[in-house]
Write an enzyme that holds these catalytic residues in place. Structure first.
Site, PDB file in Angstrom:
ATOM      1  N   CYS B  74       0.824  -1.208   0.000  1.00 11.64           N
ATOM      2  CA  CYS B  74       0.000   0.000   0.000  1.00 11.64           C
ATOM      3  C   CYS B  74       0.863   1.264   0.000  1.00 11.64           C
ATOM      4  O   CYS B  74       2.089   1.203   0.075  1.00 11.64           O
ATOM      5  CB  CYS B  74      -0.899  -0.006   1.229  1.00 11.64           C
ATOM      6  N   ALA B  77       3.263   1.678   2.835  1.00  8.75           N
ATOM      7  CA  ALA B  77       4.488   0.888   2.630  1.00  8.75           C
ATOM      8  C   ALA B  77       5.439   1.625   1.696  1.00  8.75           C
ATOM      9  O   ALA B  77       6.661   1.580   1.877  1.00  8.75           O
ATOM     10  CB  ALA B  77       4.145  -0.488   2.060  1.00  8.75           C
ATOM     11  N   ARG B 108      13.075  -3.788   5.938  1.00  9.33           N
ATOM     12  CA  ARG B 108      13.617  -3.436   4.622  1.00  9.33           C
ATOM     13  C   ARG B 108      15.141  -3.531   4.559  1.00  9.33           C
ATOM     14  O   ARG B 108      15.733  -3.357   3.513  1.00  9.33           O
ATOM     15  CB  ARG B 108      13.154  -2.030   4.224  1.00  9.33           C
ATOM     16  N   HIS B 207       5.140   6.307  -2.877  1.00  7.92           N
ATOM     17  CA  HIS B 207       6.431   6.896  -3.270  1.00  7.92           C
ATOM     18  C   HIS B 207       6.208   8.332  -3.732  1.00  7.92           C
ATOM     19  O   HIS B 207       6.927   9.247  -3.331  1.00  7.92           O
ATOM     20  CB  HIS B 207       7.062   6.130  -4.440  1.00  7.92           C
TER      21      HIS B 207
END
Lengths: 512, 501
Positions: B74, B77, B108, B207
């Site tokens: 999503c 994230a 990550r 992003h």
């Protein structure tokens, strides 16, 4: 150049080579604009002080490094324990990616679950279309016998009504009318994963039991609760029940689901509680929960159907296992066989052999409420002293029960109970009142690094060690596993502390 | 084990048809637009790879279908997990219920140097841990006092970002107002990010939103550490390297050896100062185009900084990239680039000599995020391995266009693949290796097919740069040539024909 084909260095050795050390130092000095080293040192020391601890414990809004997850994770886990069941989480899709990853990283196994993939338009108009299409797609692609629906916080905030949506989806032919689609509302902003587990279990049982006639049998139901060691623990419980000759049904059993063989076939579903058995479980004489705080609503529901209920606290160690066996015996009238008495004796024998190494050792323990209770109890049986007992998802009721437990033994005298606190609190506690050993999950490795307290991983999730969950921690057998883990940590630490030749190795003893 | 596998690209079209058969009509129609086979094209072959194919004939960056087991995440994230999370000297609040921050905590592998909890905060989980009353009455007050507590307990934090979880946008909280107020009170950078998980169709919008937040809440708020910074002629930024397993470090060492200064590395191992100073640099070097092209375009427009894509996976692309980067600078840098390439060539040759005989001709299927499904392809080529299929979780059309420079005609292409499709494709193609994520790892291995996680480098890495290539080669070898794959069949279970004799 540090790298070579003969001996390939990956990150751990690579960045410790002088070329990289120099590069990183250069980056720090020229580009990072960080705080002076002395200030970092000073503040670092301050974070370990009593003054900092007071401020830290006074936090009201901020949570740092909590030891809990959200409701749907528990709901997904509970659903996965039923035969050929696909958990279906209604709401945003990113959540499901997270649950699946989280469970896979712990179990090192596939974790199947679908989402209704709601986005902005569903946030405005509701997620009915997502439910209708989603159920149809899941049924067609993954051929489950049951689809167990739960919710993310998105669907809860906009107030989607699962019952009505599922009925409408069935009317539209997404799945047949008689297809099993139990559901549970599992808002992430209430409780934690243990409550999601409870809600999902209750939802599944209501689906099978509501409106059905009950004819009592001699069988009992076992609800294992949310447990990272479920693969081995469920099997251990079955061993004990089989030895007693008890008839039983596990309500949600992931032991095969999260332990499929590698033989060329990916089994999306394997084992689990047969749906037929879940139905007839209504007739059971009693339902026993292995973890009280994972099942309050479910047990209440079972009781409302006329079943006797009993709740345990993660039965580890001698008394925890004794209590489990005696509870089963009392409910079923079956005797505890000689084989189990012998197993018990062997455990006691092992403890007697090793007790000197454990006596008076101090422990910090954190995790889910039932685990912390069971663990603290076992530690005290070993002569160890729980000092900090912490459950981020522990309630006031839990805290009271913990206090009672600690008060019941002289080894619990210095025990403090921390309900609702997190692992940043624990950092302060360990910095100001250090313990010999820390028991928790993989996140505890940061506490181990910062406070030097050796960590023993006995709680979900364990990401950085493999396969521990394949060995039981429940029952007399499980207690042996736990005992060995504690002892190994103590002995390893002692070896580490005495390993310098000619300086400390007089205590590097061959026999202990 | 299923042995009736598809023999080659000729059969991929029919394989797609076959897989689509399982869907209900509505879903089948939608999914058909995401599955294709790369076609021939008249375009000039890429100068580095010598390849040209057409991969952008399908739909991408559109909503996933409910109930199909998409592998996507999503917007949260994409923002917290990818773009902002690695910025080490800021505290990133997962604002909302506890889960999102918990599941993404330390997952990550964005390596960094710093004293965690004192001056660095990457591997920590800060959350407002929303309760029912916060949903009912709003969470702004709690957010404000959360930031106060952060300032008191983590005084060396250089700023705070607010990573919105789903409820924030639904209950009408005004996190921007809280950020402005706290910025005024403390003077520290406060960044509200509207990355609620229900926004957009994947990580990708997260992003973009995170990039926009850099623009609006860092650049627009003044120069910060950029003030007074004298830029040199060789100052560059590395954009879109998250330092997974140390990727950015294995890249930086090459750029520095070439004589360049990396002013800012976004965002792996980054400090806020590295973000603030970035507008002073000469050139933006972008690795992960998908997650950070937005801010590069903005910096070009606003500050006149050019940007170029580069690729540090595998020696062929590394050499081509080093030369292309050097072209933007004077002859000294260009000569240095040649020196760097020459310096590492013997190691590259040795790695290839060691691993190629074990890997040559092996087939690979990839399914990753928004960059690697094309970017790592040449690294496999360098080892003589062949890409049978590739696909993205959250690519856009421009990514598929670029993919044509990497994969040959006849490659199976899958966008936002579902668990079902991927399993069937793998079962039928039976590649020698699959590279994808944690959710895909175990089902694939159960089938007896070697697997490497290509998001986290499967806890290994770095894979960028020359040093990373050696690790990459080693890891592909250890995955494919493990003895375990030969032990799946019990020896007493003989094939029926033999048993009958």
């Amino acid at each position: 150049m540090p790298q070579s084909a003969d001996k390939v260095f990956d990150h751990a050795p690579l960045f410790q080579q002088p070329e990289y050390k120099e590069m990183l130092e250069n980056k720090k000095v020229k580009f990072e604009c960080g705080h002076p080293d002395e200030m970092v040192q000073e503040i670092g020391d301050w974070t370990k002080s009593w003054e900092y601890r007071e401020k830290n414990l006074a936090r009201k809004s901020l949570t740092v490094n909590p030891a809990k997850a959200c409701q749907p994770l528990g709901a997904v886990f509970a659903a996965q324990g039923y035969e050929a069941t696909m958990p279906f989480v209604h709401g945003s899709q990113g959540c499901v990616a997270y649950y699946r990853s989280h469970l896979s990283r712990h179990f090192k196994e596939p974790s199947s679950c679908v989402s209704s993939s709601m986005t902005e338009d569903a946030a405005v108009f509701g997620g009915l279309v997502n439910m209708v299409d989603g159920l149809a797609n899941t049924k067609a692609l993954y051929d489950p016998k049951m689809i167990a629906v739960s919710t993310t916080c998105m669907a809860e905030v906009i107030g989607d009504d699962l019952n009505s949506f599922i009925q409408q989806a069935k009317q539209k032919g997404s799945v047949p009318e008689d297809f099993d689609v139990p559901f549970a509302h599992t808002p992430a902003f209430v409780g934690s994963h243990v409550d999601g587990y409870d809600n999902a279990q209750k939802g599944i049982l209501q689906h099978f039991w509501d409106g059905k006639e009950r004819t009592e049998t001699e069988s009992i139901n076992i609800i294992p609760g949310f447990d990272g060691f479920a693969v081995a623990n469920n099997r251990e419980v079955k061993n004990m029940l089989d030895a007693m000759g008890v008839e039983y049904t596990f309500l949600s059993d992931v032991s095969d689901v999260y332990d499929t063989p590698s033989d060329g076939e990916f089994r999306m579903y394997d084992g689990g509680t047969k749906l037929e058995d879940a139905k007839t479980a209504l007739n059971a004489k009693a339902t026993i929960s292995m973890q009280e705080y994972c099942t309050p609503k479910t047990l209440e529901y079972a009781a409302s159907k006329g079943q006797e209920t009993a709740a345990l606290h993660y039965p580890m160690g001698i008394q925890g296992t004794d209590e489990f066996l005696m509870t089963v015996s009392q409910i079923t009238g079956k005797e505890i066989p000689e084989s189990l008495r012998k197993e018990r004796g062997r455990l006691v024998d092992a403890i007697a052999d090793s007790q000197a190494w454990l006596h008076g050792k101090t422990f910090a323990i954190y995790g889910d409420p039932d685990f912390v209770y069971g663990m603290a109890r076992f530690v005290m049986e070993l002569g160890g002293e729980p000092v900090h007992c912490l459950a981020t998802n522990g309630t006031k009721k839990w805290a009271a029960k913990m206090e009672e437990l600690l008060a019941s033994s002289p080894f619990g005298k210095q025990g403090q109970v921390w309900a609702g606190k997190d692992l940043w609190h624990m950092r302060s506690l360990l910095s100001t009142e250090p313990c010999d050993l820390l028991i928790g999950n993989s996140y505890g490795k940061y506490l181990e690094r910062d406070t030097g307290t050796p960590l023993i991983r006995l709680m979900f999730p364990i990401f950085d060690r493999h396969h521990h969950h394949r060995f039981p921690t429940w029952g007399y057998q499980g207690a042996l596993t736990v005992l060995v883990k504690l002892l190994d940590t103590i002995f390893d630490k002692l070896d580490d502390d005495t390993i310098i030749p000619g300086e400390t190795d007089y205590s590097f003893d061959l026999t202990r | 084990m299923a042995k009736d596998h598809t023999s080659g690209p000729d059969e991929y079209e029919s394989l797609i048809e076959e897989v689509l058969e399982a869907y209900p009509a509505k879903a089948k129609k939608r999914r058909a637009k995401h599955l294709t086979v790369s076609k021939a094209t008249d375009e000039e072959p890429d100068p580095t790879t010598g390849i040209a194919s057409k991969c952008d004939t399908q739909k991408s960056n559109i909503k996933s279908i409910p109930g199909v087991m998409t592998i996507r995440g999503c917007a949260y994230a994409g923002s917290k997990g990818v773009v902002w999370g690695p910025v080490k000297d800021m505290v990133h609040i997962s604002h909302g219920p506890v889960g999102c921050g918990q599941y993404s905590w330390s997952q990550r592998r964005n390596y960094y140097i710093g004293k965690t909890g004192v001056d660095s905060f990457v591997t920590m989980q800060f959350t407002t841990d929303f309760q029912e009353k916060d949903i009912v009455f709003g969470g702004d007050k709690k957010l404000g006092s959360t930031i106060d507590e952060i300032n008191e307990l983590f005084p060396l934090a250089n700023g705070v970002t607010i990573q919105s979880e789903c409820p924030i946008g639904l209950i009408g909280d005004d996190i921007e107002a809280v950020a402005r107020e706290k910025n005024k009170e403390t003077g520290k950078t406060m960044v509200p990010v509207r990355c609620e998980g229900f926004r957009g169709v994947s990580q990708s919008l997260g992003h973009h939103i995170a990039n926009d937040a850099v623009r609006d809440w860092v650049f627009e708020k003044g120069e910060g550490a950029g003030a007074g910074y004298e830029a040199g002629p060789y100052d560059v930024n590395v954009i879109g390297d998250y330092n997974i397993g140390g990727d950015a470090w294995a890249s930086r060492i090459l750029l520095e050896e070439m004589g360049l200064n990396v002013v800012g590395n976004w965002s792996g191992d980054a400090t806020l100062a590295e973000i603030e100073r970035a507008p002073k640099a000469r050139l933006n070097l972008i690795h992960c185009y998908r997650s950070m092209n937005y801010i590069c375009r903005y910096m070009e427009e606003k500050y006149g900084i050019g940007w170029m894509e580069y690729n540090f996976f595998g020696p062929t692309q590394i050499a081509a990239s080093l030369r292309a980067i050097a072209k933007n600078f004077d002859e000294t840098i260009q000569e240095n680039a040649e020196k760097v390439i020459a310096k590492y060539q013997p190691m590259v040759d040795a790695v290839k000599a060691k691993y190629m005989p074990r890997l040559e001709g092996k087939s690979v299927m990839l399914y990753v995020g928004g960059l690697r499904p094309r970017h790592v392809v040449t690294a496999y080529d360098d080892l003589g391995m062949v890409i049978a299929g590739t696909g993205y979780e959250f690519a856009h059309n421009d990514d598929y266009k670029r993919t044509g420079h990497y994969v040959k005609e006849g490659t199976l292409i899958y966008d936002d693949v579902t668990g079902y499709e991927l399993e069937k494709f793998i079962e039928k193609i039976r590649p020698d290796l699959v590279g994808s994520g944690i959710k895909e790892k175990y089902p694939v291995q159960k089938m007896g097919i070697p697997f490497r996680q290509m998001h986290s480098w499967d806890y290994s890495g770095p894979y960028h740069g020359y040093d990373g290539f050696a690790i990459f080669a080693r890891d592909m070898d250890l995955a494919i040539n493990s003895p375990v794959w030969n032990m799946y069949d019990a020896p007493w279970e003989k094939p029926a024909a033999i048993a009958a004799e």
